[in-house]
Design a protein around this motif. Structure first.
Motif, mmCIF file in Angstrom:
data_model
loop_
_atom_site.group_PDB
_atom_site.id
_atom_site.type_symbol
_atom_site.label_atom_id
_atom_site.label_comp_id
_atom_site.label_asym_id
_atom_site.label_seq_id
_atom_site.Cartn_x
_atom_site.Cartn_y
_atom_site.Cartn_z
ATOM 1 N N THR A 100 -64.897 34.588 -26.069
ATOM 2 C CA THR A 100 -65.018 35.139 -27.376
ATOM 3 C C THR A 100 -63.875 36.309 -27.662
ATOM 4 O OG1 THR A 100 -66.481 36.669 -26.518
ATOM 5 C CG2 THR A 100 -67.404 34.638 -27.786
ATOM 6 N N ARG A 101 -63.073 36.584 -26.525
ATOM 7 C CA ARG A 101 -62.259 37.644 -26.643
ATOM 8 C C ARG A 101 -60.852 37.122 -26.746
ATOM 9 N NH1 ARG A 101 -64.731 42.039 -24.251
ATOM 10 N NH2 ARG A 101 -63.149 43.305 -25.823
ATOM 11 N N ALA A 102 -59.969 37.925 -27.540
ATOM 12 C CA ALA A 102 -58.364 37.408 -27.367
ATOM 13 C C ALA A 102 -57.787 37.982 -26.092
ATOM 14 C CB ALA A 102 -57.725 37.975 -28.813
ATOM 15 N N ASP A 103 -56.846 37.170 -25.579
ATOM 16 C CA ASP A 103 -56.574 37.835 -24.222
ATOM 17 C C ASP A 103 -54.955 38.187 -24.342
ATOM 18 O OD1 ASP A 103 -55.578 38.149 -21.749
ATOM 19 O OD2 ASP A 103 -56.422 36.080 -20.789
ATOM 20 N N LEU A 104 -54.894 39.673 -24.429
ATOM 21 C CA LEU A 104 -53.482 40.039 -24.478
ATOM 22 C C LEU A 104 -52.624 39.805 -23.180
ATOM 23 C CD1 LEU A 104 -51.533 41.622 -26.249
ATOM 24 C CD2 LEU A 104 -52.677 43.815 -25.514
ATOM 25 N N GLY A 105 -53.190 39.628 -22.059
ATOM 26 C CA GLY A 105 -52.534 39.233 -21.002
ATOM 27 C C GLY A 105 -51.933 38.005 -20.797
ATOM 28 N N ARG A 106 -52.684 37.126 -21.070
ATOM 29 C CA ARG A 106 -52.376 35.678 -20.910
ATOM 30 C C ARG A 106 -50.761 35.331 -20.993
ATOM 31 N NH1 ARG A 106 -55.841 31.664 -22.494
ATOM 32 N NH2 ARG A 106 -54.816 29.524 -22.944
ATOM 33 N N ASN A 107 -50.451 34.617 -19.973
ATOM 34 C CA ASN A 107 -49.150 34.245 -20.037
ATOM 35 C C ASN A 107 -48.086 35.241 -19.737
ATOM 36 O OD1 ASN A 107 -50.030 31.640 -20.175
ATOM 37 N ND2 ASN A 107 -49.667 31.561 -22.431
ATOM 38 N N GLY A 108 -48.723 36.333 -19.637
ATOM 39 C CA GLY A 108 -47.644 37.393 -19.026
ATOM 40 C C GLY A 108 -47.906 37.831 -17.760
ATOM 41 N N SER A 109 -47.091 39.041 -17.093
ATOM 42 C CA SER A 109 -47.065 39.317 -15.857
ATOM 43 C C SER A 109 -46.743 40.718 -15.703
ATOM 44 C CB SER A 109 -46.083 38.406 -15.121
ATOM 45 O OG SER A 109 -46.259 38.490 -13.580
ATOM 46 N N TYR A 110 -47.182 41.322 -14.389
ATOM 47 C CA TYR A 110 -46.583 42.780 -14.257
ATOM 48 C C TYR A 110 -45.161 42.698 -13.565
ATOM 49 C CZ TYR A 110 -51.341 44.149 -15.266
ATOM 50 O OH TYR A 110 -52.615 44.365 -16.085
ATOM 51 N N LEU A 111 -44.291 43.321 -13.809
ATOM 52 C CA LEU A 111 -43.020 43.498 -13.379
ATOM 53 C C LEU A 111 -42.726 44.672 -12.435
ATOM 54 C CD1 LEU A 111 -39.883 42.202 -15.186
ATOM 55 C CD2 LEU A 111 -39.761 44.225 -14.308
ATOM 56 N N VAL A 112 -42.143 44.777 -11.346
ATOM 57 C CA VAL A 112 -41.788 45.888 -10.678
ATOM 58 C C VAL A 112 -40.208 45.773 -10.590
ATOM 59 C CG1 VAL A 112 -41.909 46.986 -8.314
ATOM 60 C CG2 VAL A 112 -43.786 45.649 -9.087
ATOM 61 N N LEU A 113 -39.625 46.817 -10.934
ATOM 62 C CA LEU A 113 -38.201 46.910 -10.696
ATOM 63 C C LEU A 113 -37.887 48.365 -10.049
ATOM 64 C CD1 LEU A 113 -35.240 46.690 -11.495
ATOM 65 C CD2 LEU A 113 -35.682 47.777 -14.013
ATOM 66 N N ARG A 114 -37.277 48.318 -9.157
ATOM 67 C CA ARG A 114 -36.820 49.370 -8.085
ATOM 68 C C ARG A 114 -35.288 49.246 -7.727
ATOM 69 N NH1 ARG A 114 -41.050 51.650 -5.010
ATOM 70 N NH2 ARG A 114 -40.097 51.810 -3.085
ATOM 71 N N THR A 115 -34.552 50.163 -8.005
ATOM 72 C CA THR A 115 -33.048 50.206 -7.599
ATOM 73 C C THR A 115 -33.125 50.942 -6.338
ATOM 74 O OG1 THR A 115 -32.643 50.471 -10.051
ATOM 75 C CG2 THR A 115 -30.901 51.219 -8.487
ATOM 76 N N LEU A 116 -32.546 49.793 -5.535
ATOM 77 C CA LEU A 116 -32.382 50.127 -3.975
ATOM 78 C C LEU A 116 -30.837 50.272 -3.468
ATOM 79 C CD1 LEU A 116 -35.064 47.488 -2.897
ATOM 80 C CD2 LEU A 116 -35.684 49.904 -3.239
ATOM 81 N N ARG A 117 -30.669 51.528 -3.242
ATOM 82 C CA ARG A 117 -29.096 51.580 -2.908
ATOM 83 C C ARG A 117 -28.915 51.521 -1.398
ATOM 84 N NH1 ARG A 117 -27.377 57.004 -4.599
ATOM 85 N NH2 ARG A 117 -28.417 58.001 -2.778
ATOM 86 N N GLN A 118 -28.174 50.444 -1.065
ATOM 87 C CA GLN A 118 -27.970 49.929 0.052
ATOM 88 C C GLN A 118 -26.561 50.820 0.940
ATOM 89 O OE1 GLN A 118 -28.876 45.504 -1.219
ATOM 90 N NE2 GLN A 118 -28.496 45.526 0.901
ATOM 91 N N ASP A 119 -26.692 51.187 2.197
ATOM 92 C CA ASP A 119 -25.498 51.840 2.770
ATOM 93 C C ASP A 119 -24.841 50.751 3.500
ATOM 94 O OD1 ASP A 119 -23.807 53.596 4.076
ATOM 95 O OD2 ASP A 119 -25.239 54.486 5.142
ATOM 96 N N VAL A 120 -24.172 50.009 3.045
ATOM 97 C CA VAL A 120 -23.570 48.662 3.562
ATOM 98 C C VAL A 120 -22.662 49.251 4.783
ATOM 99 C CG1 VAL A 120 -22.194 46.910 3.512
ATOM 100 C CG2 VAL A 120 -23.762 47.545 1.479
ATOM 101 N N ALA A 121 -21.850 50.380 4.717
ATOM 102 C CA ALA A 121 -21.003 50.614 5.755
ATOM 103 C C ALA A 121 -21.973 51.385 6.882
ATOM 104 C CB ALA A 121 -20.005 51.720 5.449
#
Ligand code: HEM
Length: 496
Positions: free
Chosen positions: A237-258
């Motif tokens: 009986t309820r409308a699903d606002l989440g359906r077909n969506g997802s949670y997204l994590v974005l993290r900028t990770l700086r790599q010390d290659v040298a």
């Protein structure tokens, strides 16, 4: 029999890595004028997960919890999302400690997403383009947004040809999603590792590995906007606002290659082959993406024949970590176990393990079953790639580079936060003696803990080789949690 899956209601990132779209940039936006922002969002066309011809450019759109409020979404609707999403990634000291975001990784030091005025993006627009098409797209967007949004920054990305900045092939292992919902709704004991995951582990509004639905707002289906939303499968009986969506994590990770290659070069006494072997042990794969353990004899659900050589393996026959160290990055991130650890198929063996009589297996038992802790990775590299020899030669040789780590999941706490906190940042993972992830560990230790700056490489018949004095190789410099809505939910959010 379930209905055919509605791919056209899902943003494409859940199904595709957009690998042909080698150009990409992510815009972090703050709402300047609510009406203008809603008008732009309502007119923006997002790429969906439906199959079709390759578009030259694709947009994906996601919102932070703060952003939903700024766009006028009612507070009680936002509050019904998962509590981690509502709280945000970089806003709480307890979460920061659990995820290893302390010391250099402290959100207070982040370039974006940390505490403080104006640091939190409201909207994330991800732009992907076939070669040669990105510049025109981002220029056009900058013009369209003037007045509607303040651009915090574009996060640029670099096509490094499927290799991450340290020089390792990336994007090899991903969970396969059970789009057609063939897996049983409740599988109480999954006794063999499988790579096929219930739809509800990644897409909101469907049953997950527990046969349950994860947190998302369910609304009264009243008003023109809400009526367009799909009805909730677990509450019709309820409308699903989440359906077909997802949670997204974005993290900028700086790599010390040298720093990475220079350190390993010193530990290897300048021997390039040895330096490479230690690096491969730390990652848990060869630089060109091959597995360090042989493929399993039995097929693994969710690993197709073409991927078998690189991905059809478990660590069942390498319990001690002689081939792939137990603390290697890929082994922490996906220990490839099942609900009961390896060697537990027979009734007697199962009883012995379940009752805890097999002391030697206790460490393996301490690692939770992976089917509840998978993440779908969609990250992109940024900066300039430096060759290994050049990076090894000098600690200052390498240019700024890193990974915009992106992952999707339906339960932030049980999936991303668990993998990051318990397995990657955890210094007692699988009974290891106080060491974090060799690539990502922050090398800090609790007051009662000896140092954690080490990596253990077990050897047959002699003591393990332990690399001590590991510096940090990766710093977190930004991040946030977002909601990536389904296509109908996106329309609802900007028109309701
Ligand atoms: C700069 C940071 C990172 C680097 C350089 C890195 C590097 C890699 C590499 C080279 C692989 C093997 C290739 C592949 O399977 O695709 C890999 C796999 C993986 N990484 Fe990372 N990674 C980073 C951060 C993270 C983070 C933050 C997470 C999760 C919180 C993560 C989770 C995973 C997972 C789940 C796999 C696949 C494991 C498997 O299924 O075998 N990584 N990573």
């Amino acid at each position: 029999m379930s209905e055919p899956f509605e791919f056209s209601d899902v943003q494409g990132l859940l199904r595709f890595g957009y690998k042909h779209h080698t150009e990409g940039a992510f815009a972090l936006l703050r709402v300047r004028d609510r009406a203008a922002a809603r008008a732009w969002l309502a007119s923006a066309e997002v790429g969906t997960a439906a199959s079709g011809p390759l578009a030259a450019t694709v947009l994906q759109i996601a919102f932070s919890a703060t952003g939903l409020g700024e766009l006028g979404v009612a507070a009680d609707v936002t509050a019904a999302f998962a509590p981690e999403f509502v709280a945000g990634l970089g806003t709480d000291a307890n979460r920061a400690r659990r995820l290893g975001d302390i010391g250099n990784n402290d959100p207070a030091r982040w370039d974006w997403g940390g505490p403080g005025d104006g640091m939190m993006p409201h909207v994330l627009v991800m732009a992907y383009a076939l070669p040669g098409h990105l510049d025109a797209l981002t220029r056009a967007l900058d013009v369209q947004w003037a007045g509607a949004f303040d651009l915090m920054r574009w996060l640029p990305t670099t096509d490094m040809g499927g290799v991450e900045p340290f020089g390792f092939t990336d994007g090899v292992s991903q969970p396969a999603i059970d789009w057609s919902r063939t897996l049983p709704e409740q599988d109480h004991d999954s006794l063999a590792y499988r790579n096929l995951a219930c739809l509800g582990e990644f897409v909101l509004g469907y049953a997950n590995e527990y046969g349950r639905f994860t947190a998302r707002p369910l609304l009264e289906p009243v008003g023109a906007a809400a009526v367009q939303l799909p009805r909730a499968l677990d509450s019709p009986t309820r409308a699903d606002l989440g359906r077909n969506g997802s949670y997204l994590v974005l993290r900028t990770l700086r790599q010390d290659v040298a720093g990475f290659w220079h350190f390993l070069d010193a530990r290897a006494g300048g021997d390039a082959g040895e330096r490479r072997r230690i690096a491969e042990a730390m990652v848990g794969r060869t630089m060109d993406g091959q597995s360090l353990v042989p493929a399993a004899e039995a097929p693994i659900a969710g690993v197709d024949a073409a991927a078998r050589a690189r991905n059809g393996f478990t660590f069942d026959d390498d319990a001690a970590g002689l081939l792939c160290p137990v603390g290697a990055h890929i082994r922490r991130a996906n220990p490839r176990n099942a609900d009961l650890p390896a060697g537990t198929r027979g009734l007697v063996a199962r009883a012995v393990r379940t009752l805890g009589f097999d002391a030697a297996a206790l460490h393996a038992d301490a690692v939770a079953s992976v089917r509840f802790h998978r993440v779908l990775r969609r990250g992109r590299e940024y900066g300039r790639r430096t060759e290994v020899d050049e990076a090894a030669a000098s600690p200052d040789a390498a240019a700024e580079a890193g990974l915009h780590f992106i992952c999707l999941c339906a339960d932030l706490a049980r999936q991303f936060e668990f993998v990051q906190g318990a397995w990657i940042a955890g210094t007692k993972f699988a009974g290891l003696p106080h060491e974090g992830d060799p690539l990502l560990g922050n090398r800090l230790s609790a007051p009662d803990e000896p140092g954690t700056a080490r990596f253990t490489m077990p050897r047959a018949g002699c003591p393990s080789r332990v690399i001590e004095g590991l510096p940090t190789f990766v710093d977190v410099v930004g991040g946030a949690y977002f909601f990536l809505p389904g296509v109908r939910a996106l329309r609802y959010l900007v028109t309701a």
